[in-house]
Design a protein around this motif. Structure first.
Motif, PDB file in Angstrom:
ATOM      1  N   VAL A  34       0.826  -1.213   0.020  1.00  0.00           N
ATOM      2  CA  VAL A  34       0.175   0.143   0.075  1.00  0.00           C
ATOM      3  C   VAL A  34       1.059   1.252  -0.038  1.00  0.00           C
ATOM      4  CG1 VAL A  34      -1.646   1.444   1.313  1.00  0.00           C
ATOM      5  CG2 VAL A  34      -2.026  -1.127   1.020  1.00  0.00           C
ATOM      6  N   THR A  35       1.949   1.256   0.852  1.00  0.00           N
ATOM      7  CA  THR A  35       2.791   2.368   0.796  1.00  0.00           C
ATOM      8  C   THR A  35       3.333   2.706  -0.448  1.00  0.00           C
ATOM      9  OG1 THR A  35       3.152   1.816   3.322  1.00  0.00           O
ATOM     10  CG2 THR A  35       4.971   3.302   1.814  1.00  0.00           C
ATOM     11  N   VAL A  36       3.983   1.554  -1.238  1.00  0.00           N
ATOM     12  CA  VAL A  36       4.560   1.709  -2.556  1.00  0.00           C
ATOM     13  C   VAL A  36       3.473   1.939  -3.691  1.00  0.00           C
ATOM     14  CG1 VAL A  36       5.792   0.521  -4.388  1.00  0.00           C
ATOM     15  CG2 VAL A  36       6.305   0.098  -1.880  1.00  0.00           C
ATOM     16  N   GLY A  37       2.508   1.350  -3.622  1.00  0.00           N
ATOM     17  CA  GLY A  37       1.243   1.586  -4.482  1.00  0.00           C
ATOM     18  C   GLY A  37       1.597   1.468  -5.826  1.00  0.00           C
ATOM     19  N   GLY A  38       1.033   2.037  -7.033  1.00  0.00           N
ATOM     20  CA  GLY A  38       1.128   1.823  -8.433  1.00  0.00           C
ATOM     21  C   GLY A  38       1.178   0.261  -8.793  1.00  0.00           C
ATOM     22  N   PRO A  39       2.004   0.048  -9.953  1.00  0.00           N
ATOM     23  CA  PRO A  39       1.954  -1.279 -10.421  1.00  0.00           C
ATOM     24  C   PRO A  39       2.347  -2.210  -9.426  1.00  0.00           C
ATOM     25  CG  PRO A  39       3.075   0.274 -11.994  1.00  0.00           C
ATOM     26  CD  PRO A  39       3.034   1.125 -10.620  1.00  0.00           C
ATOM     27  N   VAL A  40       3.183  -1.968  -8.200  1.00  0.00           N
ATOM     28  CA  VAL A  40       3.366  -3.037  -7.242  1.00  0.00           C
ATOM     29  C   VAL A  40       2.245  -3.469  -6.707  1.00  0.00           C
ATOM     30  CG1 VAL A  40       4.586  -3.588  -5.092  1.00  0.00           C
ATOM     31  CG2 VAL A  40       5.670  -2.239  -6.891  1.00  0.00           C
ATOM     32  N   LEU A  41       1.465  -2.673  -6.234  1.00  0.00           N
ATOM     33  CA  LEU A  41       0.105  -2.857  -5.595  1.00  0.00           C
ATOM     34  C   LEU A  41      -0.730  -3.581  -6.560  1.00  0.00           C
ATOM     35  CD1 LEU A  41      -2.034  -2.658  -3.255  1.00  0.00           C
ATOM     36  CD2 LEU A  41      -2.518  -0.223  -4.087  1.00  0.00           C
ATOM     37  N   ALA A  42      -1.072  -2.971  -7.874  1.00  0.00           N
ATOM     38  CA  ALA A  42      -1.840  -3.637  -8.751  1.00  0.00           C
ATOM     39  C   ALA A  42      -1.515  -5.319  -9.040  1.00  0.00           C
ATOM     40  CB  ALA A  42      -1.752  -2.997 -10.194  1.00  0.00           C
ATOM     41  N   VAL A  43      -0.101  -5.724  -9.078  1.00  0.00           N
ATOM     42  CA  VAL A  43       0.261  -7.032  -9.300  1.00  0.00           C
ATOM     43  C   VAL A  43      -0.095  -7.808  -8.082  1.00  0.00           C
ATOM     44  CG1 VAL A  43       2.454  -8.239  -9.519  1.00  0.00           C
ATOM     45  CG2 VAL A  43       2.327  -6.411 -11.019  1.00  0.00           C
ATOM     46  N   PHE A  44       0.331  -7.096  -6.775  1.00  0.00           N
ATOM     47  CA  PHE A  44      -0.052  -7.969  -5.503  1.00  0.00           C
ATOM     48  C   PHE A  44      -1.440  -8.206  -5.381  1.00  0.00           C
ATOM     49  CE2 PHE A  44      -1.264  -7.699  -1.033  1.00  0.00           C
ATOM     50  CZ  PHE A  44      -0.401  -8.730  -0.528  1.00  0.00           C
ATOM     51  N   VAL A  45      -2.516  -7.230  -5.860  1.00  0.00           N
ATOM     52  CA  VAL A  45      -3.903  -7.563  -5.691  1.00  0.00           C
ATOM     53  C   VAL A  45      -4.489  -8.416  -6.693  1.00  0.00           C
ATOM     54  CG1 VAL A  45      -6.223  -6.439  -6.228  1.00  0.00           C
ATOM     55  CG2 VAL A  45      -4.469  -5.164  -4.740  1.00  0.00           C
ATOM     56  N   ALA A  46      -3.596  -8.340  -7.809  1.00  0.00           N
ATOM     57  CA  ALA A  46      -4.109  -9.238  -9.078  1.00  0.00           C
ATOM     58  C   ALA A  46      -3.539 -10.825  -8.852  1.00  0.00           C
ATOM     59  CB  ALA A  46      -3.286  -8.849 -10.199  1.00  0.00           C
ATOM     60  N   ILE A  47      -2.520 -10.859  -7.960  1.00  0.00           N
ATOM     61  CA  ILE A  47      -2.345 -12.302  -7.579  1.00  0.00           C
ATOM     62  C   ILE A  47      -3.342 -12.652  -6.587  1.00  0.00           C
ATOM     63  CG2 ILE A  47      -0.516 -13.655  -6.244  1.00  0.00           C
ATOM     64  CD1 ILE A  47       1.461 -11.866  -7.489  1.00  0.00           C
ATOM     65  N   ALA A  48      -3.764 -11.939  -5.461  1.00  0.00           N
ATOM     66  CA  ALA A  48      -4.538 -12.202  -4.557  1.00  0.00           C
ATOM     67  C   ALA A  48      -6.006 -12.553  -5.179  1.00  0.00           C
ATOM     68  CB  ALA A  48      -4.910 -10.956  -3.624  1.00  0.00           C
ATOM     69  N   VAL A  49      -6.230 -11.828  -6.172  1.00  0.00           N
ATOM     70  CA  VAL A  49      -7.690 -12.064  -6.991  1.00  0.00           C
ATOM     71  C   VAL A  49      -7.635 -13.479  -7.653  1.00  0.00           C
ATOM     72  CG1 VAL A  49      -9.098 -11.544  -8.877  1.00  0.00           C
ATOM     73  CG2 VAL A  49      -8.111  -9.609  -6.965  1.00  0.00           C
ATOM     74  N   GLY A  50      -6.530 -13.572  -8.353  1.00  0.00           N
ATOM     75  CA  GLY A  50      -6.262 -15.055  -8.865  1.00  0.00           C
ATOM     76  C   GLY A  50      -6.454 -16.227  -8.039  1.00  0.00           C
ATOM     77  N   LEU A  51      -5.713 -15.900  -6.973  1.00  0.00           N
ATOM     78  CA  LEU A  51      -5.858 -17.216  -5.832  1.00  0.00           C
ATOM     79  C   LEU A  51      -7.230 -17.301  -5.252  1.00  0.00           C
ATOM     80  CD1 LEU A  51      -2.544 -16.472  -3.961  1.00  0.00           C
ATOM     81  CD2 LEU A  51      -2.987 -18.406  -5.545  1.00  0.00           C
ATOM     82  N   MET A  52      -7.778 -15.988  -5.073  1.00  0.00           N
ATOM     83  CA  MET A  52      -9.253 -16.305  -4.567  1.00  0.00           C
ATOM     84  C   MET A  52     -10.193 -17.112  -5.746  1.00  0.00           C
ATOM     85  SD  MET A  52     -10.167 -13.084  -2.070  1.00  0.00           S
ATOM     86  CE  MET A  52      -9.809 -11.847  -3.124  1.00  0.00           C
TER      87      MET A  52
END
Length: 267
Positions: A34-52
Motif C-alpha cells: 500500500v505504501t509503494v502503490g502503483g504497479p506493485v500494488l496492482a500486481v499484488f492485488v491481481a495475484i490475490a484475486v487470482g488465488l481467490m
C-alpha cells in the motif's frame, strides 16, 4: 460443531496464535505494498484475486481451477492498469469463461468472481484517488470489525445471528463490529479530517464486510467445506480472510460518488 458460548475459555482462543501470526504477516505485506502503490500494488492485488478465484472455482467443483485463476489474475491486472473504460470488460470476462467451463454452480462462480475483481479494482482505485491513509482506513474498518466481532462473540456469546449458515456468529459479535468500525471512523476524522458522516459510512462498510463473510459462509456450506483452502494458517484461504474486504470495497465503490468522499465537515 461446538457452541463458542459453551466452550471452555482456553478452547475459545485455541486458534488465536496462528490467527495473530498469519494476520501480522499479511498486515506487514499489505502495509508495504500500500505504501509503494502503483504497479506493485496492482500486481499484488491481481495475484490475490487470482488465488481467490482459484479457491472459488474449486468450491464450485471445477477441475480447471488453475486456468480460471490465471484468467482472473491477468484480467484483474489489465483492469487496473488500462484506462478505466477499457479495463471494465476485463472485470467481467472471467465470469464468462467460468460459465463456459463449469458444469455446476455457473452463476455462483460468475457472481462471486465479478465481486472479487471489482473489489481488487476498488482497492487500487482507493489508493490512487484518495491516498494510502484513506485506504488504510478502509482496511482498518474491515479488520477491526473482524477483531471486535471475534472477541465479543467468544467472550460475551449470546444469541446466534444465523446459526444454520454461520454457527459461531453472534449478535454480540456483530454489534461489536459496528462499534469498532465507528471508532475507526472517529479516528479517521481526527487524523485525516472530514465530516461526521465518515462514522456512518464506516458502520455501513462494517455491515457490508459482515455480509461478505456471511455470503462466503453460505457458499462453503453449499460446497461442504470448512475453509476455502488452507493457504493461510489459522485463517483458511485468502477468500476466508478477504471475504469481508470484498463486501466493504464493493459498497464503497457504489456509494463514494453519492456521498461525496471524503465527506465535508458540517457547518
Amino acid at each position: 460443531m461446538n457452541d463458542p458460548a459453551r466452550t471452555a475459555p482456553g478452547s475459545k482462543m485455541a486458534d488465536l496464535g496462528p490467527r495473530l501470526l498469519s494476520g501480522l504477516v499479511l498486515a506487514g505485506a499489505g502495509i508495504a505494498v500500500v505504501t509503494v502503490g502503483g504497479p506493485v500494488l496492482a500486481v499484488f492485488v491481481a495475484i490475490a484475486v487470482g488465488l481467490m478465484v482459484w479457491e472459488l472455482a474449486r468450491m464450485c467443483g471445477s477441475g480447471e481451477a488453475g486456468i480460471l485463476a490465471a484468467v482472473a489474475g491477468v484480467s484483474s491486472l489489465l483492469a487496473m492498469l488500462l484506462p478505466e473504460g477499457w479495463g471494465v470488460p476485463f472485470l467481467i470476462l472471467p465470469a464468462f469463461v467460468g460459465i463456459s467451463r463449469l458444469v455446476h454452480r455457473k452463476m455462483t462462480f460468475a457472481i462471486f468472481s465479478v465481486l472479487m475483481l471489482l473489489a481488487g479494482f476498488g482497492l487500487v482505485h482507493v489508493r490512487g484517488d484518495f491516498g494510502p491513509a484513506w485506504m488504510a482506513w478502509l482496511i482498518l474498518v474491515v479488520v477491526v470489525t473482524d477483531v471486535f466481532g471475534y472477541f465479543a462473540g467468544r467472550l460475551i456469546g449470546g444469541p446466534k445471528f444465523w446459526p444454520k449458515i454461520s454457527p459461531k456468529k453472534t449478535w454480540s459479535g456483530t454489534v461489536a463490529g459496528w462499534i469498532g468500525a465507528a471508532l475507526v471512523g472517529w479516528g479517521a476524522i481526527s487524523l485525516l479530517g472530514g465530516g461526521n458522516e465518515v462514522i456512518g459510512l464506516s458502520i455501513g462498510l462494517s455491515m457490508a464486510s459482515q455480509l461478505g463473510d456471511i455470503a462466503e459462509s453460505a457458499l462453503k456450506r453449499r460446497a461442504g467445506v470448512k475453509d476455502s483452502s488452507n493457504l493461510i494458517p489459522g485463517h483458511g484461504g485468502l477468500f476466508d480472510r478477504f471475504d469481508g474486504m470484498l463486501g466493504a470495497t464493493v459498497l464503497f465503490l457504489m456509494v463514494e460518488q453519492v456521498v461525496g468522499f471524503p465527506p465535508a465537515p458540517w457547518g
